[in-house]
Design a protein around this motif. Structure first.
Motif, PDB file in Angstrom:
ATOM      1  N   ASP A  42       0.866  -1.177   0.000  1.00 13.43           N
ATOM      2  CA  ASP A  42       0.000   0.000   0.000  1.00 13.43           C
ATOM      3  C   ASP A  42       0.912   1.238   0.000  1.00 13.43           C
ATOM      4  N   ARG A  43       1.153   1.757  -1.211  1.00 11.78           N
ATOM      5  CA  ARG A  43       2.109   2.880  -1.357  1.00 11.78           C
ATOM      6  C   ARG A  43       1.698   4.096  -0.524  1.00 11.78           C
ATOM      7  N   GLU A  44       0.390   4.344  -0.446  1.00  9.83           N
ATOM      8  CA  GLU A  44      -0.067   5.542   0.302  1.00  9.83           C
ATOM      9  C   GLU A  44       0.201   5.379   1.790  1.00  9.83           C
ATOM     10  N   ARG A  45      -0.012   4.178   2.291  1.00  8.98           N
ATOM     11  CA  ARG A  45       0.230   3.936   3.727  1.00  8.98           C
ATOM     12  C   ARG A  45       1.725   4.053   4.032  1.00  8.98           C
ATOM     13  N   ILE A  46       2.536   3.552   3.118  1.00  8.01           N
ATOM     14  CA  ILE A  46       3.997   3.623   3.302  1.00  8.01           C
ATOM     15  C   ILE A  46       4.450   5.087   3.285  1.00  8.01           C
ATOM     16  N   ALA A  47       3.902   5.866   2.357  1.00  6.09           N
ATOM     17  CA  ALA A  47       4.265   7.288   2.270  1.00  6.09           C
ATOM     18  C   ALA A  47       3.807   8.033   3.524  1.00  6.09           C
ATOM     19  N   ALA A  48       2.599   7.729   3.983  1.00  6.19           N
ATOM     20  CA  ALA A  48       2.062   8.432   5.164  1.00  6.19           C
ATOM     21  C   ALA A  48       2.900   8.114   6.401  1.00  6.19           C
ATOM     22  N   TRP A  49       3.324   6.852   6.531  1.00  6.93           N
ATOM     23  CA  TRP A  49       4.181   6.478   7.672  1.00  6.93           C
ATOM     24  C   TRP A  49       5.509   7.232   7.599  1.00  6.93           C
ATOM     25  N   THR A  50       6.082   7.305   6.389  1.00  6.01           N
ATOM     26  CA  THR A  50       7.371   7.984   6.225  1.00  6.01           C
ATOM     27  C   THR A  50       7.235   9.472   6.568  1.00  6.01           C
ATOM     28  N   ASP A  51       6.127  10.069   6.172  1.00  3.49           N
ATOM     29  CA  ASP A  51       5.914  11.488   6.478  1.00  3.49           C
ATOM     30  C   ASP A  51       5.839  11.733   7.989  1.00  3.49           C
ATOM     31  N   ARG A  52       5.228  10.793   8.684  1.00  5.71           N
ATOM     32  CA  ARG A  52       5.143  10.934  10.157  1.00  5.71           C
ATOM     33  C   ARG A  52       6.506  10.733  10.799  1.00  5.71           C
ATOM     34  N   LEU A  53       7.308   9.888  10.159  1.00  6.58           N
ATOM     35  CA  LEU A  53       8.624   9.550  10.701  1.00  6.58           C
ATOM     36  C   LEU A  53       9.635  10.694  10.529  1.00  6.58           C
ATOM     37  N   ALA A  54       9.551  11.375   9.393  1.00  5.02           N
ATOM     38  CA  ALA A  54      10.593  12.349   9.009  1.00  5.02           C
ATOM     39  C   ALA A  54      10.955  13.347  10.113  1.00  5.02           C
ATOM     40  N   PRO A  55       9.979  14.001  10.761  1.00  3.57           N
ATOM     41  CA  PRO A  55      10.367  14.996  11.772  1.00  3.57           C
ATOM     42  C   PRO A  55      11.153  14.381  12.928  1.00  3.57           C
ATOM     43  N   ARG A  56      10.935  13.105  13.194  1.00  4.01           N
ATOM     44  CA  ARG A  56      11.640  12.462  14.312  1.00  4.01           C
ATOM     45  C   ARG A  56      13.097  12.178  13.953  1.00  4.01           C
ATOM     46  N   PHE A  57      13.418  12.243  12.669  1.00  2.04           N
ATOM     47  CA  PHE A  57      14.794  12.015  12.212  1.00  2.04           C
ATOM     48  C   PHE A  57      15.534  13.323  11.929  1.00  2.04           C
ATOM     49  N   ALA A  58      14.797  14.414  11.966  1.00  3.94           N
ATOM     50  CA  ALA A  58      15.408  15.692  11.588  1.00  3.94           C
ATOM     51  C   ALA A  58      16.037  16.367  12.796  1.00  3.94           C
ATOM     52  N   ALA A  59      17.323  16.681  12.690  1.00  2.00           N
ATOM     53  CA  ALA A  59      17.985  17.451  13.750  1.00  2.00           C
ATOM     54  C   ALA A  59      17.761  18.923  13.447  1.00  2.00           C
ATOM     55  N   VAL A  60      18.246  19.758  14.335  1.00  2.00           N
ATOM     56  CA  VAL A  60      18.112  21.198  14.112  1.00  2.00           C
ATOM     57  C   VAL A  60      19.011  21.581  12.934  1.00  2.00           C
ATOM     58  N   PRO A  61      18.516  22.366  11.963  1.00  2.00           N
ATOM     59  CA  PRO A  61      19.369  22.749  10.843  1.00  2.00           C
ATOM     60  C   PRO A  61      20.578  23.547  11.331  1.00  2.00           C
ATOM     61  N   THR A  62      21.711  23.406  10.605  1.00  2.00           N
ATOM     62  CA  THR A  62      22.912  24.153  11.026  1.00  2.00           C
ATOM     63  C   THR A  62      22.779  25.605  10.615  1.00  2.00           C
TER      64      THR A  62
END
Ligand SMILES: Cc1cc2nc3c(=O)[nH]c(=O)nc-3n(C[C@H](O)[C@H](O)[C@H](O)COP(=O)(O)O)c2cc1C
Length: 214
Positions: A194-214
């Protein structure tokens, strides 16, 4: 007598060769297409995320590639790599680990990777994704059963996030014995990703992987 002995030996040898040939053709399957990809996120973001995968027939590689590309859309830099080609985690700030399931557990190379890189993985955000075809849905029995697939890895590290996706079975990519196993357990076949479910999960995940920009 000596002639009989020699004849028996030749028959035994032929028997062993036939069995070996039979096993070889029963387990033979096409090699999966492995994907190595990398994409850049926003220029000021310092994060570099490894999306590494274990696969037998290639469909998990395509999911890993889609996840990496989606992380880049969210501004992170990400790479999709086969787990068998990742030697260490140097330079990565986070990792997404994905595996197909075979016989009720993650593929051994992924669990081995977690074991070998336990310390590095424990020091960064890590998400698990699992591609499977049985124990589907979010009913209690399915949740309990599918949790077993990653139990060994979860004993080693605690993932920031974990998800289970329906996968793919293409009989043309399986060996005779694998096709037999699939039929015996009455597994669904086809591409159920389910490509949409995979994309939605990744979108939720992204902020948790993002550090503060330099
Ligand atoms: C021989 C065989 C055994 C499998 N065993 C399981 C299993 O125990 N549980 C499950 O949920 N899925 C099982 N699957 C389904 C796969 O995990 C699923 O098809 C996955 O998407 C395959 O990914 P790949 O194309 O990356 O190898 C099995 C598939 C095969 C062919």
């Amino acid at each position: 007598m000596r002639l009989m002995g020699r004849r028996r030996f030749v028959f035994a040898l032929a028997g062993v060769a036939l069995v070996a040939l039979g096993i070889r053709s029963a387990t033979r399957r096409p090699a999966p297409t492995l994907i190595n990809s990398a994409c850049q996120g926003a220029p000021r973001m310092t994060d570099r995320i490894l999306v590494t995968y274990a696969t037998r027939t290639g469909s998990t590689a395509e999911v890993a590639d889609a996840i990496a590309s989606r992380l880049c859309d969210a501004g992170l830099s990400a790479e999709a790599r086969p787990v068998t080609e990742v030697t260490n985690l140097e330079g990565y700030s986070g990792a997404v680990l994905g595996s197909a399931v075979r016989f009720a557990s993650w593929l051994p190379e992924m669990t081995d990777f977690v074991s070998a890189n336990r310390d590095a993985l424990s020091a960064m955000p890590v998400a698990f994704f699992t591609m499977h075809m049985l124990a589907l849905g979010d009913g209690p029995a399915a949740v309990e059963e599918s949790a077993k697939y990653t139990a060994e890895a979860r004993d080693l590290i605690t993932p920031t996030d974990e998800v289970f996706f329906e996968g793919m079975i293409d009989p043309a990519r399986l060996s005779f014995l694998d096709r037999l196993a699939v039929r015996l357990v009455k597994s669904p076949v086809g591409d159920r990703r389910d490509r949409e479910r995979i994309a939605a999960w990744t979108d939720r995940l992204a902020p948790r992987f993002a550090a503060v920009p330099t």
